[in-house]
Structure formats: C-alpha cells, structure tokens
Design a protein around this motif. Sequence first.
Motif, PDB file in Angstrom:
ATOM      1  N   ASP A   3     -30.064 -35.418   9.394  1.00  0.00           N
ATOM      2  CA  ASP A   3     -28.998 -36.150   8.715  1.00  0.00           C
ATOM      3  C   ASP A   3     -27.679 -36.146   9.487  1.00  0.00           C
ATOM      4  OD1 ASP A   3     -29.769 -35.561   5.193  1.00  0.00           O
ATOM      5  OD2 ASP A   3     -31.060 -35.703   6.934  1.00  0.00           O
ATOM      6  N   ASP A   4     -27.469 -35.144  10.313  1.00  0.00           N
ATOM      7  CA  ASP A   4     -26.170 -34.957  10.962  1.00  0.00           C
ATOM      8  C   ASP A   4     -26.024 -35.669  12.306  1.00  0.00           C
ATOM      9  OD1 ASP A   4     -25.430 -31.497   9.953  1.00  0.00           O
ATOM     10  OD2 ASP A   4     -25.224 -33.428   8.916  1.00  0.00           O
TER      11      ASP A   4
ATOM     12  N   SER B 242     -24.758 -41.116  11.736  1.00  0.00           N
ATOM     13  CA  SER B 242     -25.221 -40.200  10.714  1.00  0.00           C
ATOM     14  C   SER B 242     -24.604 -40.570   9.366  1.00  0.00           C
ATOM     15  CB  SER B 242     -24.845 -38.771  11.077  1.00  0.00           C
ATOM     16  OG  SER B 242     -23.434 -38.646  11.071  1.00  0.00           O
ATOM     17  N   ARG B 243     -25.118 -39.945   8.341  1.00  0.00           N
ATOM     18  CA  ARG B 243     -24.607 -40.216   7.001  1.00  0.00           C
ATOM     19  C   ARG B 243     -23.125 -39.852   6.900  1.00  0.00           C
ATOM     20  NH1 ARG B 243     -27.895 -37.750   2.089  1.00  0.00           N
ATOM     21  NH2 ARG B 243     -29.465 -38.997   3.127  1.00  0.00           N
ATOM     22  N   SER B 244     -22.736 -38.805   7.600  1.00  0.00           N
ATOM     23  CA  SER B 244     -21.330 -38.383   7.545  1.00  0.00           C
ATOM     24  C   SER B 244     -20.407 -39.424   8.157  1.00  0.00           C
ATOM     25  CB  SER B 244     -21.148 -37.034   8.241  1.00  0.00           C
ATOM     26  OG  SER B 244     -21.503 -37.128   9.599  1.00  0.00           O
ATOM     27  N   ASN B 245     -20.962 -40.287   8.997  1.00  0.00           N
ATOM     28  CA  ASN B 245     -20.202 -41.401   9.564  1.00  0.00           C
ATOM     29  C   ASN B 245     -20.613 -42.710   8.910  1.00  0.00           C
ATOM     30  OD1 ASN B 245     -18.401 -40.244  11.507  1.00  0.00           O
ATOM     31  ND2 ASN B 245     -20.176 -39.754  12.757  1.00  0.00           N
ATOM     32  N   ASP B 246     -21.051 -42.593   7.670  1.00  0.00           N
ATOM     33  CA  ASP B 246     -21.390 -43.750   6.835  1.00  0.00           C
ATOM     34  C   ASP B 246     -22.593 -44.542   7.332  1.00  0.00           C
ATOM     35  OD1 ASP B 246     -17.869 -44.303   6.287  1.00  0.00           O
ATOM     36  OD2 ASP B 246     -19.309 -43.191   5.059  1.00  0.00           O
TER      37      ASP B 246
ATOM     38  N   GLY C  83     -22.478 -34.888  14.080  1.00  0.00           N
ATOM     39  CA  GLY C  83     -21.263 -35.528  13.596  1.00  0.00           C
ATOM     40  C   GLY C  83     -20.671 -36.533  14.551  1.00  0.00           C
TER      41      GLY C  83
ATOM     42  N   ASP D 151     -20.304 -39.921  16.568  1.00  0.00           N
ATOM     43  CA  ASP D 151     -20.775 -41.260  16.265  1.00  0.00           C
ATOM     44  C   ASP D 151     -21.488 -41.832  17.488  1.00  0.00           C
ATOM     45  OD1 ASP D 151     -17.444 -42.765  16.480  1.00  0.00           O
ATOM     46  OD2 ASP D 151     -18.846 -42.208  18.067  1.00  0.00           O
TER      47      ASP D 151
END
Length: 128
Positions: free
Chosen positions: A30-31, A53-57, A105, A107
């Motif tokens: 996910d990261d 990643s999901r943390s970057n939408d 994390g 991009d």
Amino acid sequence: EVQLQAFGGGLVQAGGSLRLSCAASGFYFDDYAIGWFRQAPGKDSGWISCIDSRSNDGGTHYADSVKGRFTISRDDAKNTVYLQMNSLEPEDTAVYYCARVMRPGSDCFVPRSDFGSWGRGTEVTVSS
C-alpha cells in the motif's frame, strides 16, 4: 524478499488489447508507487505509466505515448497493479516490467534510478 513479477503479455494484432498484471510480495504494498516500464531494442525510457500509493491518493500517470490507450489501476488487497492496454500499436512491442519506488511514500515523479525491485518482465508483441 521483495518480489515483483509482470505477466499477461502475448502476441496481439494491432488494435487489440491486453491486460498486464504486476504481482508483488515481500513488502507493504500500500505504501509504494508502482510503475510500468518497457524495453524495446535500442530504447530505454522512464515509466510509461505509474500509480501512486494510497497515501498519495493513488494518482495515475501516463507517458504521452500511451495516454488515452492504457489504463493503470491497483488492487491493494491483492498486492497487484494492472495495466489495461487498448488500441495496441506495433510500436508498443517491448518487454514490459514493473518496479516500485525505493522509498515508501514517494510519488511517481522520482528518477528511474529510484525505482527498484525489478521483476521478470513479460513480452508484448503487436503485429501489424
């Protein structure tokens, strides 16, 4: 052990479609942004498509050469990234690889050298 493997390639006529899959294991999927690259004789380029990643939408990005024809997606539950390739052209003939960014994390917009864990590629041949 971190592993990524691309599969789903094959021989297709121009105008046809293929869906590639990139299966990952050994890290928290996910990261990480995942990119698709391709290598053709005499060419070596950056990603043709990449998904954050999901943390970057989960942003999706495309090289001009494939924009409008290819669609990248990810299923974090399956640790898999897909590349749907439509309207294939002979110029798309190449070995396709997937790779992840080296730092969680990050991009997609990092140098190619910041991608790693290259897996075995899958060959795509588009006949005219």
